[in-house]
Design a protein around this motif. Structure first.
Motif, short mmCIF file in Angstrom:
data_model
loop_
_atom_site.label_atom_id
_atom_site.label_comp_id
_atom_site.label_asym_id
_atom_site.label_seq_id
_atom_site.Cartn_x
_atom_site.Cartn_y
_atom_site.Cartn_z
N THR A 49 24.52 -45.90 93.01
CA THR A 49 24.13 -46.69 94.15
C THR A 49 22.90 -46.48 94.59
OG1 THR A 49 24.43 -44.42 95.28
CG2 THR A 49 26.54 -45.44 94.88
N GLY A 50 22.59 -47.44 95.59
CA GLY A 50 21.43 -47.55 95.96
C GLY A 50 21.19 -48.56 97.02
N LEU A 51 20.02 -48.66 97.69
CA LEU A 51 19.60 -49.54 98.43
C LEU A 51 19.66 -51.18 97.76
CD1 LEU A 51 16.45 -48.21 100.15
CD2 LEU A 51 18.63 -48.95 101.35
N ASP A 65 17.92 -53.94 97.47
CA ASP A 65 16.89 -54.30 97.03
C ASP A 65 16.53 -53.51 95.80
OD1 ASP A 65 16.16 -52.47 99.01
OD2 ASP A 65 14.33 -52.93 98.82
N GLN A 66 16.84 -52.19 95.80
CA GLN A 66 16.55 -51.40 94.69
C GLN A 66 17.44 -51.28 93.55
OE1 GLN A 66 17.96 -47.65 94.29
NE2 GLN A 66 17.79 -48.34 92.10
N GLN A 80 16.34 -54.86 91.98
CA GLN A 80 14.87 -54.89 91.36
C GLN A 80 14.54 -53.91 90.33
OE1 GLN A 80 11.68 -55.87 94.24
NE2 GLN A 80 13.25 -56.42 95.73
N ASP A 81 15.15 -52.73 90.66
CA ASP A 81 14.74 -51.46 89.68
C ASP A 81 16.38 -50.98 89.25
OD1 ASP A 81 13.55 -49.70 88.30
OD2 ASP A 81 12.97 -48.45 90.16
N GLN A 129 18.96 -48.72 87.61
CA GLN A 129 18.60 -47.61 86.68
C GLN A 129 19.65 -47.39 85.37
OE1 GLN A 129 15.77 -45.34 87.56
NE2 GLN A 129 15.49 -46.98 88.79
N HIS A 130 20.98 -47.76 85.73
CA HIS A 130 21.99 -47.34 84.82
C HIS A 130 21.96 -48.65 83.94
CE1 HIS A 130 26.00 -46.99 83.04
NE2 HIS A 130 25.97 -45.38 83.46
N PRO A 131 22.16 -48.21 82.38
CA PRO A 131 22.26 -49.25 81.62
C PRO A 131 23.29 -50.41 81.95
CG PRO A 131 22.12 -47.23 80.41
CD PRO A 131 22.37 -46.96 81.96
N GLN A 161 21.59 -52.40 84.56
CA GLN A 161 20.49 -53.47 84.28
C GLN A 161 21.17 -54.54 83.40
OE1 GLN A 161 17.88 -51.07 81.74
NE2 GLN A 161 17.26 -50.05 83.35
N HIS A 216 20.50 -58.39 84.80
CA HIS A 216 19.79 -59.47 83.89
C HIS A 216 20.81 -60.26 83.21
CE1 HIS A 216 17.28 -55.58 82.67
NE2 HIS A 216 16.46 -56.40 83.52
N SER A 231 11.77 -49.91 96.97
CA SER A 231 12.46 -51.11 96.36
C SER A 231 12.86 -50.58 94.84
CB SER A 231 11.81 -52.40 96.38
OG SER A 231 11.78 -53.01 97.73
N ASP A 291 18.80 -42.94 101.33
CA ASP A 291 18.65 -44.48 101.32
C ASP A 291 18.71 -44.97 102.81
OD1 ASP A 291 18.22 -45.17 98.69
OD2 ASP A 291 20.52 -45.02 98.48
#
Ligand SMILES: Nc1ncnc2c1ncn2[C@@H]1O[C@H](COP(=O)(O)OP(=O)(O)O)[C@@H](O)[C@H]1O
Ligand SMILES: Nc1ncnc2c1ncn2[C@@H]1O[C@H](COP(=O)(O)OP(=O)(O)O)[C@@H](O)[C@H]1O
Ligand SMILES: [Mg+2]
Ligand SMILES: [Mg+2]
Lengths: 265, 239
Positions: free
Chosen positions: A242-244, A246-247, A250-251, A253-255, A258, A262, B59, B83
């Protein structure tokens, strides 16, 4: 390895919605496995993940249609307390009718397809106890207008409407009672891309004008990216990240995240 | 001087699992920015300037180090802040200007620019007035104020973007090449607005394609080129 985040220190309001450790199996399929989630007042939580990852099951729990085997659910609202999964059938129904709105991917689940569109919306108000015909008609019209439904089609039954319009009727029905929580399950999946953009735009507008707390589920990252403040990624019934928003985009973390991001790029 | 931001041994890299690859971006980055200070980030393409700004804005998630931000609620480490706290600070105290406008369909230019003021509690009319002034300052023609920027040219969109991003003075402002695709007049307006914000105490960290534009604002330069002298006082530097 990234850093572990702290508990909130600046924002002191409690989350409007909190789900803790919910699990649900269908036979041998564990649809949702020990999931926790929260959404702050006015926040849009996006839940993304491939088909079958348990998103709809989790959303049905939030709408109290599905009671999990374990876990708890609270809404921080006046006159609402305790674990909502423990409410009796009647109390659950009343709570859903007055505090929670839902839009399903499949309009058949949310609408009476052969009744008029305004009647579908008014029905929601009837359940909540409104009886005056003039008030019903007025409130239904306002909700349909806020959902950007064409007012010359008020009396048309959903079965005669396009997919995009059917979703607007569902949305009007969901917001007619100004719910504290709006749940959206793949609200634009199956619509043409251009229609999808218009419905998303309506949702965005509603969110900004009314600051409704929303949970939106979609397998489509574009939809989540357009609407969500925070994102939760599910896979095989579990939350992997979980995250913001945009994060996450853009970034990641978990395979698995990703790979999702992608694949979309 | 009142500190606004203290960056302490910050590290960022990316683990690309599908390639089974770790890409380091930077490590051991430490510097502080005080109220009213302007720090220029420099370094070759790929040195990690954008990555650093995005990490400060969260970000990107840092791998190690601290980002102590002196918020109006006290000091908070942005590297570890929840967050919701980060989201709150982005609405109220931390701004980020990029090259890109996220235009939304059917939202007028003036409404896009007024939005930060509305979120800060301004009355609709006062917010719109201020928004129109800001649009005028950046050279957006009055007949475009009530139009939808989705169809504007790149340059016009960037002016709307800047007007919006700079309308509400913030405690900390990050800028990632905001002058790309701007004409000379808009560049002048931008620099004038940055000077105003600096005088009002906004701490700024920026990457500029043409640092000459902002020469007179720069207090310090942080070089992200590996093995570069990490910080130079503005006085010793020939750009
Ligand atoms: N009513 C049900 N009966 C049997 N299996 C179900 C039922 N609802 C969901 N499932 C199963 O639970 C898993 C999660 O489904 P679901 O929550 O619909 O996922 P998603 O919405 O992410 O596509 C799937 O394997 C699905 O087949
Ligand atoms: N989201 C990302 N995912 C993976 N690698 C990234 C990402 N963002 C930046 N990088 C990598 O980090 C390094 C620094 O890039 P960047 O910060 O864009 O440099 P600069 O802005 O100084 O030109 C580059 O190697 C770039 O490929
Ligand atoms: Mg589903
Ligand atoms: Mg860059």
């Amino acid at each position: 390895m990234t850093l572990t985040l702290d508990a909130p220190r600046i924002v002191e309001t409690r989350p409007l919605l909190e789900v803790h450790g919910v699990s649900k199996s269908y036979g041998t399929v564990q649809a949702v496995r020990n999931v926790s989630a929260h959404a702050y007042p006015g926040e849009v939580l996006g839940i993304v993940g491939e088909s079958g990852s348990g998103k709809s099951t989790l959303l049905r729990m939030m709408n109290l249609e599905e009671i999990p085997e374990t876990g708890s659910y609270t809404l921080d609202l006046p006159d609402v307390s305790g674990n909502l999964f423990e409410l009796d059938r009647f109390a659950r129904r009343m709570l859903c009718a007055t505090k929670i709105g839902i839009v399903y991917q499949n309009p058949h689940l949310g609408l009476l397809m052969k009744h008029s569109s305004s009647g579908n919306v008014a029905e929601r108000l009837l359940v909540a106890g409104e009886r005056s015909f003039a008030t019903l008609r007025q409130a239904a019209t306002e909700a349909l207008e806020a959902s950007e439904f064409p007012l010359d089609r008020l009396d048309a039954p959903p079965i005669e409407l396009s997919g995009g319009m059917q979703q607007r009727v569902q949305l009007a029905k969901a917001i007619a009672l100004e719910p504290a929580l709006l749940l959206l399950d793949e609200p634009t999946t199956g619509l043409d891309v251009s229609v999808q953009a218009l419905v998303l735009d309506t949702l965005k507008r509603l969110q900004q004008d009314r600051q409704i707390t929303m949970v939106i589920v979609s397998h489509d990252l574009g939809v989540i990216r357009t609407l969500a403040d925070r994102v939760m990624v599910m896979r095989r019934g579990e939350v992997v990240e979980t995250g913001l928003a945009d994060q996450i985009f853009q970034d990641p973390q978990h395979p698995y995240t990703q790979q999702l991001v992608h694949a979309k790029l | 001087m009142t500190q606004v931001l203290e960056i302490d041994r910050l590290k960022k890299g990316f683990s690309l699992h599908h390639l089974d690859k770790d890409i380091p971006a930077f490590e051991d980055v430490s510097f502080s920015v005080a109220a009213g200070e302007f720090v220029l980030l420099k370094g070759a393409n790929g040195a990690g300037k954008s990555t650093l700004l995005r990490t400060l804005y969260r970000s990107y998630l840092p791998l190690a180090g601290e980002i102590r931000f002196h918020s109006s609620h006290g000091v908070i480490d942005l590297a570890r802040a929840a967050d919701v706290d980060v989201a709150h600070l982005r609405r109220t105290e931390i701004g980020f200007v990029t090259q890109f406008l996220t235009a939304r369909p059917r939202v007028r230019a003036e409404a896009i620019v007024a939005e930060p003021l509305r979120l800060a509690g301004w009355e609709p009319e006062a917010a719109l007035d201020a928004a129109r002034k800001a649009l005028a300052t950046f050279g957006v023609k009055p007949d475009l104020w009530a139009a939808y920027p989705t169809t504007f040219s790149g340059g016009e969109q960037q002016k709307v973007n800047l007007a919006r991003a700079l309308i509400l003075p913030q405690k900390l402002l990050m800028l990632d090449e905001p002058t790309a695709s701007l004409d000379a007049n808009a560049r002048r307006a931008l620099v004038a607005r940055l000077k105003e914000l600096k005088d009002q105490g906004t701490a700024m960290i920026g990457v500029f394609h043409h640092p000459d534009d902002v020469m007179h604002l720069i207090d310090r330069i942080v070089d992200l080129t590996p093995d570069a002298v990490p910080q130079e006082e503005r006085d010793d530097v020939a750009l």
